[in-house]
Design a protein around this motif. Sequence first.
Motif: not given
Length: 231
Positions: A138-139, A145-146, A169, A116, A142-143
């Motif tokens: 948060q970052v 989840q991508n 996830c 990440t 988010h990564y």
Amino acid sequence: MNRDVIIACDFASAADTLAFLDRFTGAKPYVKIGMELYYAEGPQIVRDIKARGHKIFLDLKLHDIPNTVEKAMRVLSRLDVDLVNLHAAGTRAMMEAALRGLTRPDGSRPLLIAVTQLTSTDAGQMHDELMIAGDMAQVVMHYAQNAKAAGLDGVVCSPLEAAKVHEACGHGFLTVTPGIRFAGADKGDQQRVTTPEMAKELGSDFIVVGRPITAAADPVEAYGRCVDAFV
Ligand code: C5P
């Protein structure tokens, strides 16, 4: 997925690595091969360690255009490794291409996980140099989840983030966690460290352990201590 301990074999040569692995006469530990060893010795070191019966995490952290990553992953799929990785920053299109490349004609493939944000990157660098806003957690989430949306199997993260990643996830999404130290030991260059016991409590699926095992007076004993505490 069963929990396991992965030894980071951060050695500069095949000779040093194989001499180290020779000490393990009983159980065959899961082995991480990183850039230094792979670039020094090429794919033959992977074949040699695999032939000795070890599972292998090939830590090459791919990051390029989707077409290049797909082709590189196709080559790696023939090496019969168990786990490989890439940078989530390469985008979902790159991660999806990687999965296509990694999938063999019979439908089997190694597990694929994403980095990440590197643990060497701090929030200031992420904001000022990379121009990524938001806080680090948060970052990272988010990564993750991508990576999940692209169909990957998990992420590399800190044990301290494992629970949040599983929350976001799902519990089947793997957390592979370095930064492990025995209680009271020297941290070296790692900042946020966790004991094997704590990593288990926090829900890590795999711990990646380098120097606490490779630099121990008795690496086999140190590996056994990790397994007893974590698996
Ligand atoms: O020796 P030590 O236990 O610190 O080794 C940890 C291993 O995990 C090293 O191979 C290091 O490159 C790797 N790693 C890490 N932090 C990350 C990703 C990989 O320490 N975020």
